[in-house]
Each structure stands twice: as C-alpha cells, then as structure tokens.
Design a protein around this motif. Structure first.
Motif, short mmCIF file in Angstrom:
data_model
loop_
_atom_site.label_atom_id
_atom_site.label_comp_id
_atom_site.label_asym_id
_atom_site.label_seq_id
_atom_site.Cartn_x
_atom_site.Cartn_y
_atom_site.Cartn_z
N ASN A 1 -4.40 -5.85 25.35
CA ASN A 1 -3.53 -5.40 26.44
C ASN A 1 -3.82 -6.14 27.74
OD1 ASN A 1 -1.92 -2.77 25.51
ND2 ASN A 1 -3.95 -2.72 24.55
N TRP B 1 -3.29 4.76 13.50
CA TRP B 1 -2.82 4.54 14.87
C TRP B 1 -2.39 3.08 15.04
CZ3 TRP B 1 -6.20 5.52 19.82
CH2 TRP B 1 -5.35 5.76 20.90
N ARG B 2 -1.35 2.70 14.30
CA ARG B 2 -0.99 1.29 14.17
C ARG B 2 -0.58 0.66 15.49
NH1 ARG B 2 1.29 3.73 9.63
NH2 ARG B 2 0.46 3.01 7.64
N GLY B 3 0.12 1.41 16.32
CA GLY B 3 0.60 0.84 17.57
C GLY B 3 -0.53 0.39 18.49
N THR B 4 -1.70 1.01 18.35
CA THR B 4 -2.83 0.69 19.22
C THR B 4 -3.89 -0.14 18.51
OG1 THR B 4 -2.48 2.74 20.46
CG2 THR B 4 -4.63 1.67 20.70
N THR B 5 -4.18 0.22 17.25
CA THR B 5 -5.27 -0.43 16.52
C THR B 5 -4.82 -1.52 15.57
OG1 THR B 5 -5.21 1.19 14.72
CG2 THR B 5 -6.58 1.72 16.63
N GLY B 6 -3.50 -1.63 15.36
CA GLY B 6 -3.01 -2.63 14.41
C GLY B 6 -3.07 -2.18 12.97
#
Length: 569
Positions: free
Chosen positions: A84, A138-143
């Motif tokens: 980010n 938590w794909r959006g944050t951790t991939g």
C-alpha cells in the motif's frame, strides 16, 4: 544503573564476543557469493525467530506450538505496508504491536492459576491455525493463497539490514532482560515455580511477560524475513513453520542464544543444500538427525557442549563470582521483637470434602518469637503451615500478617510482605548452581539480612548443580536462599528431616542464631523433642486438627493431655 551493576552484566569476555560478531557481520558479504549470502540472511531472521521462542519456552517454560502466528503477523505487516506504498517500518511496528496484544490475550487466558499445562499449547496451536486461515481468506488485503510480493533491496543491503537489526535486538534483550532481574525470574519460574512464588515472584505475570516479549521478537523476525523471502504467503504463519522452529530450538539447545541461531542456521541452510542434492530425501535425513540429537543430546548441541566443557571455578574465579553477586536492596531492617503479633490465625478451619483437618484454630505468633508446632501424625501441622504460607486456602477463618488480613492473598503477595518458607523436602532451583540460586534470592530481597558464615560457601559455588548436592547441602542451600532473600517471618516444615542427629542439633542452633541476630520470627513444624527444646520459645500442640496446648516446653512435657495424644491412651 550503577557502575558495579553494569560491570556485573558486562564482562571482558562478553565485549570480546560482541566485537568479534560485529566484525564478522561486516566482513561476511566480502567472503560469500550472493546465493549463500541470501541463505545466511534468511537463516539470521529464522535464528531471531528461534531466539524469540527460546525466551518463553527455553527460559520460562511456556510451551508454544503455534509461534509462527507472530512471525507471520510481522511478515504480513511489512508486506501489507509496502503493498500500500507505506514504509516497511510502519508495517513492522504495527505487526509487533498486534503480536504483543494477541500474545497478551493468549497469555492471560492460558496462564491462569487454574489452567492446565496443555492450555497454552492448545491456544497457540489455535492461534497459528487462525492466522493462516485469515491470511487465506482475507484476499483483498493478504492476497490469499497467492500471497504478497515484497521487493528486495538487494542481497547485500538485505544482509546488512537483517544482521544489524538482529544484532541490536539480541544485544538489547540479552543485556536488559536475560542478564537482568527478569531473566532471573524467567529461570526461577521455569526451574521451580513454587519456590519462585515463595521468593515473591509472580509466576503468572513472569510467564505472560516472557510470552509477550517472545511474540515481539518473533514479529521482528518475520518483518526482517519478508523482503528476504520475497513472497509472504499463508505458510509464513502456518503450523509447518511453527513445527520447524521447535525443531531448530531443540536441536540447537534451549536456554542459549547460540543454540537458537545454530539450530536455525544448520537446519534451514542444510535443508536447502540437501534438497538440491538429494531431493525430497532430505526430509528423512533431517528426521534422523533430529532423532539422534533428541536421543543422545537432549539438551541440544550447545547444551551438550556446555556439559562437556563444564569445570569447577578456580579460587580467583570463585572470588569474582562472590564480588559479582547482586547486592540486595538496603531497605528497612526487620523490626524483630516489637511485641506485635506477626502472624495471627482466627477460627481457621480446613476441610477436604467431608474430612475436617483443621478445626477452629486460633493462635498468635509474636514478632521475634520462635514457635514450634508439634503433635502426632495426622494432627494437621503441615496443613496449618500451608494455610499460613498461602499454599492452601482455609475453608473458613482469618489469617493476618502484622494485623493485615491476608486470607485470600496468593503465595507471592504474602512473600512480598516478608513471609518465607522452608519445605520438608528441600525446594531449590535444581537445574541451577548454588550461586545462581543465591543470586535469584538476593535479587528479590526485601532488605539486607546477614547470612550465617556456614552458608557463605554457596554464594561462590558455580561448580555443581543444586540437583547434585547431598540432601544436607540442599537443605542448607534452601535455608541460605531464604535468609539471603531477607524474610521477616520464616515458616519451616520439619527442617531437620533426613539429617543426622548432629546435623539436626547444629541446624537448630543456627536457626536460633538467625532469630536472635536478625529479629526473624520462626514458626516450625518439628517431631524431634530435643530440637524443639533447643529451638522453641513457645510450643503449640495440635491433635486431631485442634489446638490442644500452648505453652513452654516444660509445660507441654508435663501435660497429661499431650501424653495421651502422643501415646493414644
């Protein structure tokens, strides 16, 4: 910090070791090609991870089988921050903070006084499984399963950054924790939790602090490893890595900085080269190595080397150990002989189920007085002593210490007031040397109390472990620890048990000397009437859990009720 205390923590050998390591770190990139240098960089991060686990498992006895959760939180903190467009330091600090908070929650739940030893293992296992699942979901944050790519600064910059941070963290933890009072508390709780509590150490607080510190170091290791690994995926917080770090520490040796880094370095680097050479067979080789180490070197490689190289100290070295012993704080001296009641019991009862062991006992022990509790077997003497010390809660009644109600106080809270205990079976830190036992007691001292000359020998004895001492010496060491700690009231449960007649009389005379010189109050459970006559100012007789007679030795000896209680007539 005083110069004397600083000198006690830093010695010439330590400075030489630190300087050698620093020079080695600076020179390493000039001696290795990029691939082995990258492996060494990752091994340093893994070594710091193992060192973090050692702070709680190897030094405080807290088993964590899911420690990769904290490593993964640190790694993901850096990965998410860089992903980010934030500085990796910000992510690392966030990861460390989250790890400490999670560890604090787990520790407070799993290290309570009523929890089972397996509770922490279950909770840490659940933590690493949950962390891995969060990383996957938590794909959006951790991939998700793909993870997050973390760019490397280059092999040499990564090495210097990792080595520098590892070096600073280890030095700081070593100096401020391991070589300080908390390090001694960790070892005391690991070695003998009950004895530690009777020296005023809070076992739960000590374990929680060790676990939180361990989590913080593990998170720092994860943050360092993220750019070296290149890809932070759910496996960084998974059960496989949690298992691996346990193996690294077991092979290298717990309770040792060198052991943590040696185990992590040998196995993590070795498996890469073995994997390149023999493929998946390297797992079998590593398994065999692990079994051999556990079988023939249960204390790990470093621990085994210590045992082989252990030698008694020379006279000069022993004198140095004596001079380096921590000085107890010089607070107020015990106010022996003030005439106040040091210990008071009021209508104390203790029942185990339907069986009442202590029945309505009311008694006072005056400050500076030596009182002996006697009575036939099963009279409740040891139970009553344990109620005074806090080892057992009373079913009913009040216990007061210099007028203060301590009925619901824990062992360590009572001990901090100056209430010490000597056990029927000597309770010492068996896996430490006599000198280390004394140093732990002195570091928790309430005030300065002169130690009898007969026990001064323990202050400088680094040549043997307390577990290897004869019974008489272990008993003497326990009493020396209690005296070095500086109690105001000492509870003794058959202190002459297992000693010869001459040794018993000598012990009674020394106890009498301690009471007179230091103003200590003594409450002793004893069977030998000759010792009682030598020691006691007052004798209290218990029978069937009740107070039978309270008076001088002559009054007790002439009492018909006492004779009937002993003879069963």
């Amino acid at each position: 910090m005083s110069s004397a205390r600083f000198a006690g923590r830093i010695r010439r050998g330590h400075i030489l070791t630190i300087a050698t390591v620093a020079v080695g770190i600076a020179a390493t990139p000039f001696a290795l090609t990029p691939y082995p240098l990258a492996l060494l960089t990752l091994a340093l991060a893994y070594g710091l991870f193992a060192f973090g686990l050692d702070l709680t498992w190897g030094r405080a006895g807290v088993v964590s089988i899911g420690h990769a959760a904290f490593f993964g939180i640190g790694a993901y903190g850096v990965a998410i921050a860089t992903d980010n467009d934030q500085h990796m330091l910000l992510g690392a600090l966030a990861g460390i903070a989250i790890s400490v908070l999670v560890a604090l929650a787990i520790g407070r739940i799993g290290l309570g006084s009523k929890t089972l030893p397996s509770t922490m293992a279950i909770l840490t296992l659940a933590a690493t499984l949950l962390a891995q699942q969060v990383a996957l979901s938590w794909r959006g944050t951790t991939g998700g399963s793909n993870g997050i790519f973390v760019a490397s600064s280059g092999v040499v910059p990564d090495f210097y950054r990792t080595a520098a941070v590892v070096f600073v963290v280890v030095i700081c933890v070593w100096f401020f924790v391991i070589r300080g009072q908390w390090g001694r508390r960790f070892r005391a709780v690991q070695s003998n939790e009950i004895r530690a509590a009777h020296l005023g150490i809070d076992p739960r607080q000590t374990k929680v602090i060790s676990f939180c510190l361990s989590a913080a170091v593990a998170a720092i290791a994860g943050a360092l490893a993220a750019p070296v690994m290149g890809l932070v995926s759910p496996s960084a917080a998974g059960i496989m890595l949690s298992t691996q770090v346990l193996v690294w520490l077991a092979v290298g040796g717990r309770g040792s900085i060198a052991g943590a880094f040696l185990g992590a370095g040998l196995i993590s680097i070795g498996e890469r080269y073995l994997g390149d050479a023999i493929g998946s067979w390297y797992l079998l080789v590593l398994g065999i190595v692990f079994i051999l180490v556990v079988r023939f070197a249960p204390s790990g490689l470093v621990g085994s080397m210590r045992l082989l190289t252990r030698r008694p100290l020379s006279e000069t070295a022993a004198l140095g150990a004596l001079l380096r012993a921590p000085e107890p704080p010089t607070q107020h001296q015990s106010a022996g002989g003030s005439g106040r009641a040091a210990l008071s019991l009021e209508s104390v009862e203790k029942s185990f189920g339907a069986s009442r062991v202590i029945d309505e006992v009311t008694m006072d022990v005056t400050d500076g007085e030596v009182v002996c509790l006697i009575g036939p077997n099963g009279a409740g003497k040891t139970t009553l002593l344990n109620i005074m010390a806090g080892n057992l809660p009373a079913s009913r009644g009040t216990t007061r210490y210099f007028g203060q109600d301590i009925s619901r106080w824990s062992i360590h809270r009572r001990a901090r007031l100056g209430l010490g205990k000597v056990f029927q079976i000597p309770s010492v830190f068996a896996d430490l040397t006599p000198a280390q036992n004394i140093q732990i007691a002195q570091s928790e001292a309430n005030w300065t109390v002169p130690m009898p000359v007969a026990y001064q020998r323990f202050v400088e004895d680094e040549s043997i472990l307390a577990a290897d001492l004869p019974l008489a010496d272990r008993r003497a060491l326990e009493l020396a620890m209690v005296l070095a700690w500086g109690p105001q009231v000492i509870l003794l449960d058959e202190p002459a048990a297992g000693l010869s007649h001459e040794e018993s009389i000598g012990l009674a005379q020394r106890l009498r000397e301690v009471a007179e010189q230091n103003g200590c109050t003594l409450v002793t459970v004893e069977h030998d009437m000759e010792i009682v006559r030598e020691l006691a100012d007052r004798v209290i007789v218990l029978a069937n859990g009740s107070l039978l007679v309270d008076g001088s030795m002559d009054e007790v000896s002439d009492n018909a009720d006492v004779r009937r209680a002993y003879l069963g007539a």
